[in-house]
Design an enzyme around this catalytic site. Sequence first.
Site, short mmCIF file in Angstrom:
data_model
loop_
_atom_site.label_atom_id
_atom_site.label_comp_id
_atom_site.label_asym_id
_atom_site.label_seq_id
_atom_site.Cartn_x
_atom_site.Cartn_y
_atom_site.Cartn_z
N ASP A 26 -8.87 -6.48 -13.13
CA ASP A 26 -10.32 -6.27 -13.15
C ASP A 26 -11.04 -7.46 -12.53
O ASP A 26 -10.60 -8.60 -12.66
CB ASP A 26 -10.78 -6.07 -14.61
CG ASP A 26 -12.18 -5.49 -14.69
OD1 ASP A 26 -12.71 -5.03 -13.65
OD2 ASP A 26 -12.76 -5.51 -15.79
N GLY A 27 -12.15 -7.18 -11.87
CA GLY A 27 -13.00 -8.27 -11.38
C GLY A 27 -13.09 -8.36 -9.86
O GLY A 27 -13.69 -9.31 -9.34
N GLY A 29 -14.85 -6.55 -7.80
CA GLY A 29 -16.25 -6.40 -7.37
C GLY A 29 -17.03 -7.68 -7.61
O GLY A 29 -17.78 -8.13 -6.73
N TRP A 31 -15.84 -10.69 -7.88
CA TRP A 31 -15.32 -11.73 -6.97
C TRP A 31 -16.03 -11.62 -5.62
O TRP A 31 -16.48 -12.62 -5.06
CB TRP A 31 -13.81 -11.53 -6.81
CG TRP A 31 -13.12 -12.57 -5.98
CD1 TRP A 31 -12.51 -13.71 -6.42
CD2 TRP A 31 -12.96 -12.55 -4.55
NE1 TRP A 31 -11.99 -14.41 -5.36
CE2 TRP A 31 -12.25 -13.73 -4.19
CE3 TRP A 31 -13.34 -11.68 -3.52
CZ2 TRP A 31 -11.90 -14.03 -2.88
CZ3 TRP A 31 -13.02 -11.98 -2.21
CH2 TRP A 31 -12.30 -13.15 -1.90
N HIS A 43 -11.36 -6.00 -3.16
CA HIS A 43 -10.16 -5.17 -3.35
C HIS A 43 -9.02 -5.65 -2.44
O HIS A 43 -7.87 -5.67 -2.85
CB HIS A 43 -10.49 -3.69 -3.06
CG HIS A 43 -11.49 -3.10 -4.03
ND1 HIS A 43 -11.39 -3.28 -5.39
CD2 HIS A 43 -12.59 -2.34 -3.84
CE1 HIS A 43 -12.40 -2.66 -5.99
NE2 HIS A 43 -13.15 -2.08 -5.07
N SER A 72 -8.36 7.32 -13.49
CA SER A 72 -8.90 8.66 -13.23
C SER A 72 -10.43 8.60 -13.17
O SER A 72 -11.06 9.42 -12.51
CB SER A 72 -8.42 9.66 -14.29
OG SER A 72 -8.41 9.08 -15.56
N LEU A 137 13.34 -5.53 -10.14
CA LEU A 137 12.08 -5.38 -10.88
C LEU A 137 11.65 -3.92 -10.77
O LEU A 137 11.69 -3.34 -9.68
CB LEU A 137 10.98 -6.27 -10.27
CG LEU A 137 9.57 -6.05 -10.84
CD1 LEU A 137 9.45 -6.65 -12.24
CD2 LEU A 137 8.50 -6.66 -9.93
N ARG A 194 -5.43 -8.36 -19.28
CA ARG A 194 -6.61 -7.88 -18.55
C ARG A 194 -7.36 -9.09 -18.02
O ARG A 194 -7.63 -10.05 -18.75
CB ARG A 194 -7.54 -7.06 -19.46
CG ARG A 194 -8.74 -6.55 -18.65
CD ARG A 194 -9.63 -5.59 -19.41
NE ARG A 194 -10.61 -5.01 -18.50
CZ ARG A 194 -11.07 -3.77 -18.54
NH1 ARG A 194 -10.64 -2.96 -19.48
NH2 ARG A 194 -11.95 -3.34 -17.68
N ARG A 200 -11.15 -4.74 -23.24
CA ARG A 200 -10.90 -3.35 -23.64
C ARG A 200 -9.74 -2.79 -22.84
O ARG A 200 -9.32 -3.37 -21.84
CB ARG A 200 -12.17 -2.50 -23.46
CG ARG A 200 -12.76 -2.58 -22.09
CD ARG A 200 -14.01 -1.70 -21.94
NE ARG A 200 -14.56 -1.92 -20.62
CZ ARG A 200 -15.46 -2.86 -20.32
NH1 ARG A 200 -15.95 -3.63 -21.27
NH2 ARG A 200 -15.87 -3.03 -19.08
N LEU A 201 -9.25 -1.61 -23.30
CA LEU A 201 -8.06 -1.03 -22.65
C LEU A 201 -8.42 -0.01 -21.58
O LEU A 201 -7.56 0.35 -20.76
CB LEU A 201 -7.14 -0.39 -23.69
CG LEU A 201 -6.33 -1.38 -24.55
CD1 LEU A 201 -5.51 -0.65 -25.59
CD2 LEU A 201 -5.43 -2.25 -23.69
N GLU A 213 1.16 -6.95 -27.27
CA GLU A 213 0.29 -8.11 -27.39
C GLU A 213 -0.75 -8.02 -26.27
O GLU A 213 -0.42 -7.58 -25.16
CB GLU A 213 1.09 -9.41 -27.22
CG GLU A 213 2.10 -9.65 -28.31
CD GLU A 213 1.44 -9.91 -29.67
OE1 GLU A 213 0.35 -10.49 -29.70
OE2 GLU A 213 2.03 -9.51 -30.69
C1 FPP Z 1 -11.18 -3.38 -10.68
O1 FPP Z 1 -12.14 -4.19 -10.10
C2 FPP Z 1 -10.16 -3.01 -9.71
C3 FPP Z 1 -9.99 -1.77 -9.18
C4 FPP Z 1 -10.84 -0.63 -9.55
C5 FPP Z 1 -8.98 -1.46 -8.18
C6 FPP Z 1 -7.71 -2.28 -8.24
C7 FPP Z 1 -7.20 -2.39 -6.88
C8 FPP Z 1 -6.56 -3.47 -6.39
C9 FPP Z 1 -6.21 -4.65 -7.18
C10 FPP Z 1 -6.18 -3.55 -4.98
C11 FPP Z 1 -5.32 -2.48 -4.48
C12 FPP Z 1 -3.98 -2.46 -5.06
C13 FPP Z 1 -2.99 -1.76 -4.51
C14 FPP Z 1 -1.68 -1.66 -5.19
C15 FPP Z 1 -3.19 -1.06 -3.23
P1 FPP Z 1 -13.66 -3.70 -10.13
O2 FPP Z 1 -13.96 -3.12 -8.80
O3 FPP Z 1 -13.89 -2.81 -11.28
O4 FPP Z 1 -14.36 -5.08 -10.31
P2 FPP Z 1 -15.74 -5.36 -11.08
O5 FPP Z 1 -15.54 -4.95 -12.51
O6 FPP Z 1 -15.92 -6.83 -10.92
O7 FPP Z 1 -16.81 -4.56 -10.37
#
Ligand code: FPP
Length: 248
Positions: A26-27, A29, A31, A43, A72, A137, A194, A200-201, A213
């Site tokens: 997460d994060g 956006g 960043w 991304h 989803s 892995l 996370r 949160r999950l 954990e």
């Molecule tokens: C959450 O950040 C991340 C996502 C919704 C997408 C995760 C995708 C990647 C890490 C890159 C692609 C990976 C592969 C395997 C191709 P957010 O957009 O919700 O960030 P924010 O909460 O800061 O807005």
Amino acid sequence: MSQAVAGREAETAGPAMPRHVAIIMDGNGRWAASRHLPRIAGHREGARAVRRTIEAAIRHGVEWLTIYAFSSENWRRPAGEVLDLTGLLRQYLRTEVAELAKNGVRLRFIGDRTRFDPDIQNDLAQAEAGTAQNTRLNLIVALSYGSRSEILGAARAMAEAMREGRLDPEAVTETCFGRFLSTDGIPDPDLIIRTSGEQRLSNFLLWQAAYAELAFLDVLWPDFGDTHFAAAMAEYARRERRFGARPG
Ligand code: FPP
């Protein structure tokens, strides 16, 4: 001794190692926003962090790594961002899978893959088939994944099996139910990380996380690297896992 086992002994000895680490990335956006960049830049950098994390997991001797790449609920994002994310996935599959295969990584995807374009579905199937013999892995990528819908699907399939007389309701145990989930054959996660400070999950592995954990890290996913992975492993090693029993 395999390199993975050697790595495990070198970096985190003993049984305090998680076999299965799952990550809510997460994060991205935030960043990008903090750098006045478009979200796709976050991304893209997030995909680089995925590469670093796979390497770190191998170095630490983790056997199973699950990453939440697309939920989803992510289909509800603006069409442009969905297109960017699926484009990044397409690119990732075309450029990274050969390297992962060479490094002994076995790929598996969970979630509703039928929602992706046919060429992506095809690449997913090829990546699974082409890495099926690898053992260094196990990398599970959750795509268009939602835990409630997975659990509902399992309940429906189980009800169907009962209606057809293939399953006796008396025989339904947790192990039996687990066989109807998309994670059949995969051990439950020991540690769920996370990033981004959220706690949160978000509909991720709800059944499987029963005794996991949880580690919530104050780092945005694109900045995640080996030091954060190592810190999470060390934190896990400090926890006392009791599975509902009393200490000792
Ligand atoms: C959450 O950040 C991340 C996502 C919704 C997408 C995760 C995708 C990647 C890490 C890159 C692609 C990976 C592969 C395997 C191709 P957010 O957009 O919700 O960030 P924010 O909460 O800061 O807005």
